[in-house]
Design a protein around this motif. Structure first.
Motif: not given
Lengths: 587, 438
Positions: A295-297, A305-311, A329-330, A344-346
């Motif tokens: 994910x480009x962060x 700006x945004x939050x990712x879950x799961x981190x 990276x996951x 995994x449901x990002x």
């Protein structure tokens, strides 16, 4: 807290397959003892980049490496990860490099930035053949027909009228410094429509199909409900190590999509894998040596700006397109990635709408000017947004023969001044045989717009040469702009270092600049049409006029002037007949 | 006569220069009626640009002029004024040639008539039909005017159509033929053929004219007849050979042969024009295409044989007929070609009393000339008409041309008949007779 991913070369040696290949390989192939045994290797990755517009860009890349030699005498017969259909194509047609892409929609550079792998709308195919091919045109014709079958696409419509041999724009991306462009063929079909029937054969080329790994996300009902969809296959030979002692064939399958926030009927700025693909990830492809989700962060270092879950705590940095980007990276090969729910449901949830995107340094657009159906003018605008550096670009235009270009009207202006191209390669068209090819090397001054205009004339075609719905217009393929753009960060020139796949597509020769290819919009041009309903009438009427000419001349040529003798009346004629029977002189 | 001619030339050049300077010039140069894919100046410039880029102009399908033209303009094109002057010069050349043709033709014609009268070959009442030198005095000037002030020629010249130059070469051919110079006539005819193939049919009238002049009988059993034909053909083919080889050496390849002559004969470019080919072959069924192509092309050349037989005593009229047939039935006609044979019309002013539908035909020609741009606009720009509208006008225009030519042919034949048989014909019973074709 953050842990940087160690860059290491993972060797997923598959001993069984290696032994088989070893058995069939020709004796002259000397394998140095230090190099591991011939093998094939499969990697998959998905990059997700949230865009400032609220849209989301997903880019899949699947890479299969195999160090075999398709060109040798006895055919390669044992295939494991590499798709057999493509392997046979490579060996039968002596292909050095093959790039094919199918794209629906147009990539908006100004809104979305540069894509990882660019492609023009419609279908694009370019192939470098080996030097051993004697009749390149015949091989090309056969190859396009075979590929047409493999990908269920209208590639069989590629013929000499839309094939060109670019002299400079399409250098081989893999090994081999070939300069003789007579082994290169390039064709686009801008009218080609991409849909499920193209996706299914493309997915079948993957080792895991769409059964496992990242490919489970590729469901057509969602993929084709997007603003942009592009799928591609790139075959080339690459170095295996940095000394380039051994080479291997690389098959890279890529799929890029941009999902539209508004199109998907959402109100919140929120994306998840399930919302994008209506699937979640549960496992990596078992055959893959690496399976990662990036994910480009970069624009979101502190999570404002945004939050990712799961981190995730795993971060990676890569230099992509002249910019140092940071990615979360996951790693799908790790059990822990999937957590307790085994899936995994990002989820990406925006916090604010702010943020400015960095303007791309190079961007281009094109349109047709003029009115009426007699003439017109193609305008190509190229923007150099670099504040102080000028750089050269190669512009390639392939225009069908029915738009007759007038090269003497070509003008290149930047900042109001004439900008003479330092190199022009122009091949005029031949009616119904070959298209126009125009290649130019133009220096773009810093912070400027360069305008290229050329006039054309619209031809009237035979009535059978128009496609169904001729008043829809004729498509003209995108212009291709290739350039080495000055980079703000040092690029990695070592191509063999383990890097994410998305950053290693275009080979990089120098540190200070990076390669960019941009496609402009395809053009839709109307041509004058005859009346399709009346061929019989036209044939009859024109022939009548010719016959009038023939008849009146024939009349005057064969007859002579004579004094008119009045016709005797009917009664007199009958009387004469009777008189003749009686032997009396007529009246 | 020199003063009116000079005045005419000044007026003609002024009109052309004024139009050339105005914004209309660009518009005129794009008109499909005025320029064809072969003669368009824009395409000649494109050929020059290709030559400058180091690409053979014949490698593409835009340039179709002959190598001599492109190398000639290669020297001239840097000076726009000089280029334009070339075309004006071409137009003037045609006009002056015609002027001198009739000047030299006039006494000849008169002498012939006088001779026939004295020999009692003509009946006395046909004296009315014989042209007096006084009547013919202004014919050369009228011809010059008819060519120079014809809007078709003016448009063609302002558009810098190379058709004007072809016309000049043809006019030089007539002049040298009428003057009796066999070698020059063969050379100019060969130049004209080299430019556009079709003038090859003018071989026949040229040879007939020379034979008439040199009192060689047209008789297949006579050696002198064949000897003259061999001589003329040798000069003609010899200069053609020289020209073709010269082009080859200038260009270094034979590419130009298919690109110029193949293009004229196989009609691959269907850009609308005033001719009959474009829409016919746009709408043709593919498997009949070759057949009809042959029929249409043979049609242009075929009339030479019967016309030469019928008009073997009148080679000048034969030239007029041939020119008209070529300009009607050629594959890429322009108004410049039409103007060339229209320039002959004042010469046949003595035929006017026998013309049957000249008024109708002139009205149709004028109406068509006005309707061409209108219907073109409706089809191409306004989109409110379709191609059939423009096609209909080309059909009408060609029918009118055919009627015009056949009318003149009829009048000519009829006058000849009256010259030998007397003007006022009587039936056997003494009543006034009507003449019919049988």
């Amino acid at each position: 807290m953050l842990r940087w991913e160690a860059t290491e070369v993972k060797e997923a040696a598959t001993v069984d397959a290696a032994a088989d290949i070893q058995g069939t390989s020709a004796p002259e192939t000397v394998v140095p003892s230090s190099v591991p045994q011939p093998k094939d290797d499969f990697q998959e990755e998905l990059v997700i980049r949230p865009l400032h517009s609220g849209d989301i860009y997903a880019s899949f890349q699947f890479r299969t490496l195999w160090d075999t030699d398709f060109m040798r005498e006895n055919k390669v017969s044992h295939y494991r990860l590499f798709p057999k259909s493509l392997g046979q194509v490579i060996s039968k047609f002596s292909v050095r490099e093959l790039h094919i892409s199918f794209t629906q929609g147009y990539w908006r550079t100004m809104q979305w930035g540069q894509p990882f792998i660019p492609s023009p709308p419609g279908a694009e195919l370019w192939v470098w053949f080996q030097d051993s091919v004697t009749d390149v045109d015949a091989t090309w014709k056969e190859l396009t027909n075979v590929l047409s079958g493999i990908f269920c696409a209208s590639l069989n419509f590629i013929d000499s009228t839309n094939t060109v041999q670019p002299s400079a724009s399409f250098k081989p991306l893999g090994l081999g410094n070939v300069t003789d462009h007579s082994f290169l063929r390039y064709a686009t079909l801008p009218r080609e429509i991409v849909c499920t029937e193209n996706l299914t054969p493309w997915k079948k080329l993957l080792p895991c199909g769409s059964k496992a790994g990242l490919a489970v996300l590729l469901k057509s009902e969602k993929l084709f409900h997007s603003s942009f969809h592009s799928q591609a296959v790139h075959i080339r030979s690459v170095c295996q190590d940095w000394q380039c002692k051994t080479t291997s064939w690389e098959l890279r399958q890529t799929l890029n999509s941009v999902f539209d926030l508004h199109n998907s009927g959402q109100t919140k700025r929120e994306w998840s894998l399930f919302k994008m693909f209506s699937r979640t990830l549960t496992e990596a492809c078992p055959l893959a040596s690496s399976s990662k989700l990036y994910i480009d962060i970069t624009d979101n270092p502190q999570g404002e700006q945004f939050e990712l879950s799961p981190a995730t705590s795993l971060l990676s940095q890569a230099v992509v397109l002249g910019d140092r980007r940071t990615f979360s990276v996951y790693d799908l090969t790790q059990e822990t990635t999937f957590g307790t729910v085994r899936s995994l449901n990002l989820l990406i949830r925006w916090k604010s709408n702010e943020g400015e995107m960095l303007r791309p340094l190079l961007h281009a657009e094109r349109y047709v000017a003029g009115y009426g159906l007699q003439t017109g003018e193609i305008h190509t605008l190229m923007y150099n947004n670099h504040p102080y550096r000028s750089f050269p670009v190669l512009l390639l235009d392939s225009v069908p023969w029915y738009l007759r270009l007038y090269i003497h009207t070509l003008s290149v202006t930047s900042k109001g001044k004439d900008n003479k191209p330092s190199y022009i390669h122009y091949e005029p068209s031949k009616d119904r045989v070959k298209p126009h090819l125009l290649e130019m090397l133009i220096q773009l001054p810093p912070n400027s717009v360069t305008e290229v205009t050329v006039q054309f004339e619209r031809a009237l075609l035979k009535w059978t040469e128009y496609p169904p719905d001729p008043n829809h217009g004729f498509y003209v393929g995108s212009s291709v702009i290739s350039s080495l753009v000055p980079s703000t960060v040092a690029m990695h020139t070592n191509s063999t270092r383990e890097r994410p796949l998305f950053s290693s597509f275009f080979p990089c020769k120098e540190e200070s600049s990076y390669f960019v290819r941009i496609y402009t919009e395809p053009l839709l041009v109307n041509l004058p049409t005859p009346d399709f309903s009346m061929p019989y009438n036209v044939i009859c009427l024109t022939c009548t006029v010719v016959a009038v000419g023939y008849g009146s001349l024939y009349n005057l040529l064969t007859r002579s002037f004579q004094i008119e003798e009045p016709n005797p009346g009917l009664a007199k004629r009958i009387a004469n007949v009777i008189r003749r029977m009686r032997g009396v002189p007529p009246l | 006569m020199a003063a009116p001619l000079t005045l005419l030339l000044i007026v003609a050049v002024t009109i052309r220069a004024a139009l050339f300077r105005s914004s209309l010039a660009e518009l005129i140069a794009e008109r499909v009626e005025v320029v064809s894919p072969i003669t368009a100046w824009k395409r000649v410039v494109e050929g020059l640009a290709l030559l400058d880029l180091g690409v053979s102009p014949y490698s593409g399908d835009v340039f179709h002029e002959t190598p001599l033209i492109i190398y000639m303009f290669h020297f001239l094109v840097d000076y726009a004024e000089i280029t334009f002057m070339t075309f004006v010069f071409g137009a003037l050349c045609v006009c002056i040639c015609f002027f001198f043709i009739y000047l030299s033709l006039m006494p000849f014609q008169f002498r012939k008539q006088k001779f026939a009268l004295e020999a009692d070959r003509y009946p006395m009442d046909s004296l009315e039909l014989i042209r007096s030198p006084k009547e013919m005095y202004y014919v050369p000037l009228k011809v010059a005017m008819f060519y120079l002030l014809n809007p078709f020629t003016i448009l063609s010249c302002v558009a810098k159509s190379t058709c004007g130059l072809n016309n000049a070469v043809l006019a030089l051919f007539f002049l040298s033929t009428i003057k009796g110079n066999v070698l020059l006539s063969a050379i100019f005819l060969c130049l004209a053929t080299y430019q556009s193939i079709y003038p090859i049919t003018l071989c026949a009238p040229a040879m007939l004219y020379f034979m008439q002049r040199q009192y060689i009988p047209v008789n297949f059993h006579r050696v002198s007849f064949w000897w003259f034909i061999v001589q003329y053909l040798f000069m003609y083919l010899g200069s053609l050979f020289v020209l073709i080889c010269l082009s080859f050496f200038l260009l270094g390849s034979w590419d130009y042969l298919p690109s110029v002559y193949g293009f004229i004969l196989s009609v691959p470019d269907l850009t609308p024009n005033i001719g009959l080919f474009w829409y016919f072959f746009a709408e043709m069924f593919e498997h009949f295409r070759l057949f009809f192509l042959c029929v249409f092309q043979i049609n242009v050349f075929f009339y030479t044989i019967p016309l030469s037989i019928k008009l073997k005593e009148h080679p000048v009229f034969l030239i007029f007929m041939q020119l008209a047939v070529i300009s009607i039935f050629k594959s890429y006609p322009t108004v410049g070609d039409v103007a060339l044979y229209l320039a002959f019309l004042p010469v046949w002013s003595h035929l006017h009393r026998f013309l049957r539908n000249i008024f109708l035909v002139s009205c149709v020609l004028l109406a068509c000339s006005a309707l061409f741009p209108v219907l073109w606009h409706l089809w191409i720009y306004a989109g409110s008409a379709n191609s059939n509208f423009y096609y209909a006008i080309t059909l009408l225009f060609n029918v009118a041309q055919i009627l015009l030519v056949s009318d003149y042919f009829y009048a000519f034949l009829r006058r000849e008949h009256h010259l030998t048989n007397g003007l006022y014909l009587k039936r056997k019973d003494g009543s006034e007779a009507t003449l019919i074709l049988k």
